[in-house]
Design a protein around this motif. Structure first.
Motif, PDB file in Angstrom:
ATOM      1  N   PRO A 213       0.819  -1.221   0.000  1.00 25.37           N
ATOM      2  CA  PRO A 213       0.000   0.000   0.000  1.00 25.37           C
ATOM      3  C   PRO A 213       0.849   1.266   0.000  1.00 25.37           C
ATOM      4  N   LEU A 214       0.299   2.328  -0.580  1.00 30.14           N
ATOM      5  CA  LEU A 214       1.003   3.605  -0.616  1.00 30.14           C
ATOM      6  C   LEU A 214       1.301   4.099   0.796  1.00 30.14           C
ATOM      7  N   GLN A 215       2.482   4.666   0.952  1.00 30.77           N
ATOM      8  CA  GLN A 215       2.898   5.225   2.239  1.00 30.77           C
ATOM      9  C   GLN A 215       2.622   6.725   2.199  1.00 30.77           C
ATOM     10  N   SER A 216       1.501   7.144   2.747  1.00 29.02           N
ATOM     11  CA  SER A 216       1.002   8.501   2.517  1.00 29.02           C
ATOM     12  C   SER A 216       1.877   9.583   3.125  1.00 29.02           C
ATOM     13  N   ASN A 217       2.608   9.291   4.181  1.00 26.44           N
ATOM     14  CA  ASN A 217       3.447  10.300   4.825  1.00 26.44           C
ATOM     15  C   ASN A 217       4.931  10.049   4.625  1.00 26.44           C
ATOM     16  N   LEU A 218       5.281   9.316   3.597  1.00 26.94           N
ATOM     17  CA  LEU A 218       6.686   8.968   3.383  1.00 26.94           C
ATOM     18  C   LEU A 218       7.482  10.153   2.847  1.00 26.94           C
ATOM     19  N   ILE A 219       8.614  10.427   3.466  1.00 28.64           N
ATOM     20  CA  ILE A 219       9.652  11.260   2.869  1.00 28.64           C
ATOM     21  C   ILE A 219      10.977  10.748   3.421  1.00 28.64           C
ATOM     22  N   THR A 220      11.884  10.391   2.516  1.00 30.81           N
ATOM     23  CA  THR A 220      13.133   9.779   2.960  1.00 30.81           C
ATOM     24  C   THR A 220      14.284  10.177   2.055  1.00 30.81           C
ATOM     25  N   GLY A 221      15.462  10.045   2.599  1.00 25.50           N
ATOM     26  CA  GLY A 221      16.710  10.371   1.927  1.00 25.50           C
ATOM     27  C   GLY A 221      17.819  10.335   2.964  1.00 25.50           C
ATOM     28  N   TYR A 222      18.874  11.102   2.723  1.00 24.90           N
ATOM     29  CA  TYR A 222      19.920  11.248   3.734  1.00 24.90           C
ATOM     30  C   TYR A 222      19.445  12.311   4.716  1.00 24.90           C
ATOM     31  N   ILE A 223      19.318  11.967   5.991  1.00 27.26           N
ATOM     32  CA  ILE A 223      18.698  12.858   6.973  1.00 27.26           C
ATOM     33  C   ILE A 223      19.772  13.581   7.795  1.00 27.26           C
ATOM     34  N   TYR A 224      19.658  14.890   7.829  1.00 24.67           N
ATOM     35  CA  TYR A 224      20.478  15.699   8.730  1.00 24.67           C
ATOM     36  C   TYR A 224      19.737  15.854  10.056  1.00 24.67           C
ATOM     37  N   ARG A 225      20.382  15.454  11.149  1.00 29.92           N
ATOM     38  CA  ARG A 225      19.786  15.520  12.481  1.00 29.92           C
ATOM     39  C   ARG A 225      20.355  16.710  13.254  1.00 29.92           C
ATOM     40  N   ASN A 226      19.478  17.465  13.899  1.00 31.21           N
ATOM     41  CA  ASN A 226      19.870  18.620  14.722  1.00 31.21           C
ATOM     42  C   ASN A 226      20.820  19.573  13.996  1.00 31.21           C
ATOM     43  N   PRO A 227      20.502  19.940  12.771  1.00 37.82           N
ATOM     44  CA  PRO A 227      21.414  20.819  12.014  1.00 37.82           C
ATOM     45  C   PRO A 227      21.347  22.259  12.523  1.00 37.82           C
ATOM     46  N   VAL A 228      22.449  22.969  12.375  1.00 37.57           N
ATOM     47  CA  VAL A 228      22.524  24.368  12.816  1.00 37.57           C
ATOM     48  C   VAL A 228      22.789  25.265  11.615  1.00 37.57           C
ATOM     49  N   PRO A 229      22.273  26.492  11.630  1.00 38.35           N
ATOM     50  CA  PRO A 229      22.515  27.422  10.518  1.00 38.35           C
ATOM     51  C   PRO A 229      23.972  27.888  10.472  1.00 38.35           C
ATOM     52  N   PHE A 230      24.470  28.136   9.269  1.00 40.68           N
ATOM     53  CA  PHE A 230      25.776  28.762   9.089  1.00 40.68           C
ATOM     54  C   PHE A 230      25.583  30.269   9.194  1.00 40.68           C
TER      55      PHE A 230
END
Length: 344
Positions: A213-230
């Motif tokens: 079945p379709l995964q209605s809330n799927l979004i995936t890739g390489y995930i950045y965790r707790n990123p901070v602005p430059f």
């Protein structure tokens, strides 16, 4: 034959590189342009390429060089509204490939490698290359090349603002607008850049899995965790505090390539109408997901690679994407990659 194609790509890249260099010498980088039309002017509804004298009013300023005007009715200048129609039904995967007007040779390599719409048997895949307007210098020549290329391949989507790195958020959002208008039943949407190796078979069969079945809330890739602005000016991903004041970004999928369900793409587009747009497109999608309360879906380890990886036949059959791949590299490895994977 392959050697001739590689030579053509290299020559084409050198020519386009010269154009870009000449363009760069003409530009005022201290105040880069963000859009095509000044704030007092509505986007034209007729003859958007016209050949009017306002076609390339790229000097239009916005309140801040990195401040984007969105929502805004940017026109589709090259369009294929019937792309998703046909007897095969809604596409399982819609590929939205972010590309620059001068990347003629790169687009051709992608068509012959991972962008081939028939690469995964039994699965409907549609591909669109999303481009903005060429830089003013040589604009008419590049526009003519784009229109000739599209007549042959019918896979370009051109939107009405200047094609710059800082306009990538606008490029992604207007591509989602096209999807909402002309391809709303696409099961999944892939946003991808051109400087990657992509394994569509692994993406479709192992990550998206057409038989479940379709995964209605799927979004995936390489995930950045707790990123901070430059915060240091001059850094590539510099974020002024006046545009984003928080100390951290929400988690987000890295921009070279991420995939999401079609229904979630439509929800992201809806919430994007009220979330302040920032020029870092992948961060902005993360902000939209936070507003929606949607969590990122972790991918299997080492299937989306942001750092360059040396080609290995068996390893590359077990991943989705590798960043920092040039077109000549793709042409060199692709014949081997397509061979039967019997020894792994």
């Amino acid at each position: 034959m392959r050697g001739q194609l590689i030579l053509k790509v290299l020559l084409g890249s050198a020519f386009m590189g010269l154009l870009v260099l000449l363009i760069a010498q003409q530009q005022d980088f201290s105040t880069p342009s963000m859009d095509l039309y000044p704030s007092s002017q509505k986007a034209p509804t007729e003859d958007p390429l016209g050949l009017s004298s306002r076609k390339f009013e790229w000097q239009a300023r916005t309140p801040h060089p990195l401040d984007l005007r969105y929502p805004y009715p940017y026109p589709f200048l090259i369009n294929h509204p019937d792309k998703c129609e046909g007897p095969r039904g809604a596409p399982f995967l819609l590929m939205l490939v972010m590309t620059k007007p001068q990347d003629v040779g790169i687009r051709q390599v992608i068509r012959q490698t991972w962008g081939n719409e028939t690469l995964v048997p039994g699965v409907v895949i549609h591909r669109l290359f999303v481009v903005g307007l060429p830089q003013p210098l040589f604009a008419q020549e590049l526009q003519t090349l784009l229109e000739e290329e599209d007549k042959e391949y019918r896979d370009l989507l051109q939107v009405g603002f200047l094609d710059t790195y800082h306009n990538l958020t606008l490029k992604v959002l207007t591509a989602l607008e096209w999807m909402a208008q002309y391809c709303p039943t696409a099961h999944y949407v892939l946003k991808v850049d051109t400087d990657v190796f992509l394994n569509p078979s692994y993406l479709v069969q192992q990550v998206l899995q057409p038989n479940r079945p379709l995964q209605s809330n799927l979004i995936t890739g390489y995930i950045y965790r707790n990123p901070v602005p430059f915060r240091k000016q001059g850094q590539k991903w510099y974020m002024p505090p006046e545009l984003y004041s928080h100390d951290k970004y929400p988690d987000y999928c890295a921009g070279p390539g991420y995939v999401m369900s079609g229904s979630l793409a439509l929800r992201i587009l809806t919430v994007a109408q009220r979330v302040k747009a920032i020029y870092l497109e992948d961060v902005f999608v993360g902000l939209c997901l936070k507003e929606l309360g949607v969590k990122l879906t972790p991918a299997s380890p080492n299937t989306f690679l942001i750092d360059k990886k040396k080609y290995d036949h068996c390893a590359f059959h077990r991943l989705v994407l590798v960043h920092h791949f040039q077109p000549q590299e793709l042409l060199q490895i692709w014949p081997d990659f397509l061979t039967a994977n019997t020894s792994c």
